[in-house]
Design a protein around this motif. Structure first.
Motif, PDB file in Angstrom:
ATOM      1  N   VAL A 147       3.498  13.396  -5.538  1.00  0.00           N
ATOM      2  CA  VAL A 147       3.375  14.564  -6.407  1.00  0.00           C
ATOM      3  C   VAL A 147       1.913  14.693  -6.807  1.00  0.00           C
ATOM      4  O   VAL A 147       1.321  13.750  -7.332  1.00  0.00           O
ATOM      5  N   VAL A 148       1.329  15.854  -6.548  1.00  0.00           N
ATOM      6  CA  VAL A 148      -0.059  16.139  -6.921  1.00  0.00           C
ATOM      7  C   VAL A 148      -0.067  17.399  -7.770  1.00  0.00           C
ATOM      8  O   VAL A 148       0.414  18.443  -7.348  1.00  0.00           O
ATOM      9  N   SER A 149      -0.608  17.283  -8.984  1.00  0.00           N
ATOM     10  CA  SER A 149      -0.621  18.408  -9.914  1.00  0.00           C
ATOM     11  C   SER A 149      -2.020  18.576 -10.497  1.00  0.00           C
ATOM     12  O   SER A 149      -2.697  17.583 -10.796  1.00  0.00           O
ATOM     13  N   ASN A 150      -2.461  19.833 -10.651  1.00  0.00           N
ATOM     14  CA  ASN A 150      -3.772  20.075 -11.252  1.00  0.00           C
ATOM     15  C   ASN A 150      -3.689  21.157 -12.318  1.00  0.00           C
ATOM     16  O   ASN A 150      -2.631  21.757 -12.536  1.00  0.00           O
ATOM     17  N   THR A 151      -4.809  21.389 -12.983  1.00  0.00           N
ATOM     18  CA  THR A 151      -4.874  22.371 -14.075  1.00  0.00           C
ATOM     19  C   THR A 151      -5.730  23.562 -13.663  1.00  0.00           C
ATOM     20  O   THR A 151      -6.544  24.051 -14.434  1.00  0.00           O
ATOM     21  N   GLY A 152      -5.568  24.026 -12.451  1.00  0.00           N
ATOM     22  CA  GLY A 152      -6.383  25.108 -11.933  1.00  0.00           C
ATOM     23  C   GLY A 152      -6.012  26.471 -12.483  1.00  0.00           C
ATOM     24  O   GLY A 152      -5.257  26.593 -13.449  1.00  0.00           O
ATOM     25  N   ALA A 196       9.112  14.779   9.100  1.00  0.00           N
ATOM     26  CA  ALA A 196      10.402  15.194   8.533  1.00  0.00           C
ATOM     27  C   ALA A 196      10.343  15.218   7.013  1.00  0.00           C
ATOM     28  O   ALA A 196      11.300  14.866   6.329  1.00  0.00           O
ATOM     29  N   MET A 197       9.209  15.614   6.459  1.00  0.00           N
ATOM     30  CA  MET A 197       9.051  15.718   5.010  1.00  0.00           C
ATOM     31  C   MET A 197       9.541  17.073   4.517  1.00  0.00           C
ATOM     32  O   MET A 197       9.608  18.035   5.270  1.00  0.00           O
ATOM     33  N   THR A 198       9.812  17.119   3.248  1.00  0.00           N
ATOM     34  CA  THR A 198       9.977  18.389   2.560  1.00  0.00           C
ATOM     35  C   THR A 198       8.755  18.583   1.668  1.00  0.00           C
ATOM     36  O   THR A 198       8.293  17.636   1.016  1.00  0.00           O
ATOM     37  N   VAL A 199       8.207  19.778   1.655  1.00  0.00           N
ATOM     38  CA  VAL A 199       7.042  20.089   0.826  1.00  0.00           C
ATOM     39  C   VAL A 199       7.370  21.305  -0.022  1.00  0.00           C
ATOM     40  O   VAL A 199       7.747  22.351   0.505  1.00  0.00           O
ATOM     41  N   THR A 200       7.250  21.158  -1.320  1.00  0.00           N
ATOM     42  CA  THR A 200       7.473  22.282  -2.229  1.00  0.00           C
ATOM     43  C   THR A 200       6.283  22.397  -3.164  1.00  0.00           C
ATOM     44  O   THR A 200       5.631  21.406  -3.494  1.00  0.00           O
ATOM     45  N   ALA A 201       5.996  23.617  -3.583  1.00  0.00           N
ATOM     46  CA  ALA A 201       4.884  23.857  -4.511  1.00  0.00           C
ATOM     47  C   ALA A 201       5.328  24.873  -5.546  1.00  0.00           C
ATOM     48  O   ALA A 201       5.959  25.880  -5.210  1.00  0.00           O
ATOM     49  N   VAL A 202       4.997  24.604  -6.805  1.00  0.00           N
ATOM     50  CA  VAL A 202       5.341  25.527  -7.884  1.00  0.00           C
ATOM     51  C   VAL A 202       4.123  25.682  -8.788  1.00  0.00           C
ATOM     52  O   VAL A 202       3.402  24.714  -9.058  1.00  0.00           O
ATOM     53  N   PRO A 203       3.855  26.900  -9.278  1.00  0.00           N
ATOM     54  CA  PRO A 203       2.749  27.090 -10.216  1.00  0.00           C
ATOM     55  C   PRO A 203       3.062  26.414 -11.549  1.00  0.00           C
ATOM     56  O   PRO A 203       4.208  26.436 -12.010  1.00  0.00           O
ATOM     57  N   LEU A 209      -1.302  24.072  -9.892  1.00  0.00           N
ATOM     58  CA  LEU A 209      -0.201  23.960  -8.937  1.00  0.00           C
ATOM     59  C   LEU A 209       0.316  22.530  -8.897  1.00  0.00           C
ATOM     60  O   LEU A 209      -0.465  21.577  -9.046  1.00  0.00           O
ATOM     61  N   THR A 210       1.615  22.379  -8.722  1.00  0.00           N
ATOM     62  CA  THR A 210       2.217  21.066  -8.499  1.00  0.00           C
ATOM     63  C   THR A 210       2.861  21.067  -7.125  1.00  0.00           C
ATOM     64  O   THR A 210       3.721  21.892  -6.842  1.00  0.00           O
ATOM     65  N   VAL A 211       2.414  20.157  -6.277  1.00  0.00           N
ATOM     66  CA  VAL A 211       2.940  20.040  -4.916  1.00  0.00           C
ATOM     67  C   VAL A 211       3.705  18.730  -4.819  1.00  0.00           C
ATOM     68  O   VAL A 211       3.194  17.667  -5.194  1.00  0.00           O
ATOM     69  N   ARG A 212       4.919  18.811  -4.304  1.00  0.00           N
ATOM     70  CA  ARG A 212       5.759  17.627  -4.116  1.00  0.00           C
ATOM     71  C   ARG A 212       6.073  17.444  -2.643  1.00  0.00           C
ATOM     72  O   ARG A 212       6.512  18.379  -1.972  1.00  0.00           O
ATOM     73  N   CYS A 213       5.854  16.230  -2.150  1.00  0.00           N
ATOM     74  CA  CYS A 213       6.186  15.873  -0.765  1.00  0.00           C
ATOM     75  C   CYS A 213       7.252  14.795  -0.787  1.00  0.00           C
ATOM     76  O   CYS A 213       7.065  13.759  -1.430  1.00  0.00           O
ATOM     77  N   GLY A 214       8.342  15.047  -0.100  1.00  0.00           N
ATOM     78  CA  GLY A 214       9.392  14.045   0.033  1.00  0.00           C
ATOM     79  C   GLY A 214       9.294  13.409   1.403  1.00  0.00           C
ATOM     80  O   GLY A 214       9.473  14.076   2.422  1.00  0.00           O
ATOM     81  N   LEU A 215       8.969  12.107   1.444  1.00  0.00           N
ATOM     82  CA  LEU A 215       8.761  11.430   2.712  1.00  0.00           C
ATOM     83  C   LEU A 215      10.069  10.967   3.327  1.00  0.00           C
ATOM     84  O   LEU A 215      10.981  10.547   2.626  1.00  0.00           O
TER      85      LEU A 215
END
Length: 232
Positions: A147-152, A196-203, A209-215
């Motif tokens: 999970v990578v999240s920033n304050t952009g 075979a990851m899932t990648v989702t991103a939500v503002p 943005l917060t990006v989540r990668c499921g390995l």
């Protein structure tokens, strides 16, 4: 099936056109610098044109490297191995001052080079597209996710999918002037598909943005690629 093929061909045509356009710009800059520099080879002008040529060359090299990684990710994984994902993430974050990390020992099956590129692109994206004094938080989940999240700046929810398309940029803060080539998150999506990851991103509500990668875990790799079930 025909509709899917048509969309795939159209997407490929757009990608080739966009790649050609992106490569044309630094090449034009280099040509102009060479022509002008040779026309008036004064020492001070030569030094300035030398810097312009080096920057244009760097941009071209960066773009080509990105295209190669993108193609490699779309090609799929030839081999997988056990990767200490927490160490990969830790090594990447160590190169970005000010980024916070929460992690725990986690092993996944995959390509260590491509996984490093995925983490690098996500963290770099969080740092590059931020606000002054903002933060970037990175977390490795117990399941081997990231999970990578920033304050952009604020990002409209309907525009988030565009971020994962090659050469798609939203606003002036997401342009080549920021040092990017418009391939960062599209490479993340490509590497994710290969693993075979899932990648989702939500503002985020306050911006960023917060990006989540499921390995994929070992059994998922084995299910998708039975011939690799015995991989170390």
């Amino acid at each position: 099936m025909l509709d899917r093929l048509e969309r795939a061909v159209a997407a490929q045509s757009r990608f080739v056109a966009n790649a050609s356009h992106e490569l044309r710009t630094p090449l034009a800059i280099q040509r102009a610098a060479i022509e002008i520099g040779l026309a008036d080879p004064a020492p001070d002008r030569i030094e300035r044109f030398r810097a312009e040529l080096l920057e244009a060359n760097r941009r071209t090299e960066h773009l080509i490297d990105g295209l190669l990684v993108l193609a490699r990710g779309d090609h799929g994984l030839d081999e997988v191995e056990a990767v200490r994902f927490d160490r990969v993430v830790g090594d990447v974050v160590a190169g970005f001052p000010g980024v916070t990390l929460r992690s725990r020992p986690t092993t996944v099956m995959g390509d260590p080079v491509l996984l490093t590129q995925l983490v690098t692109n996500l963290v770099d994206n969080g740092v590059r597209h931020n606000v002054p004094g903002g933060s970037v938080d990175v977390r490795v989940t117990p399941e081997g996710g990231l999970v990578v999240s920033n304050t952009g700046p604020r990002i409209p929810a309907e525009r988030v999918p565009d971020l994962f398309e090659p050469f798609r940029r939203l606003a002036p803060d997401r342009t080549a002037s920021a040092g990017g080539s418009g391939l960062g998150l599209s490479i993340v999506a490509s590497i994710a598909r290969a693993h075979a990851m899932t990648v989702t991103a939500v503002p985020n509500p306050g911006g960023g943005l917060t990006v989540r990668c499921g390995l994929a875990r070992d059994h998922e790799i084995a299910t998708l690629h039975p011939e690799r079930a015995g991989a170390p």
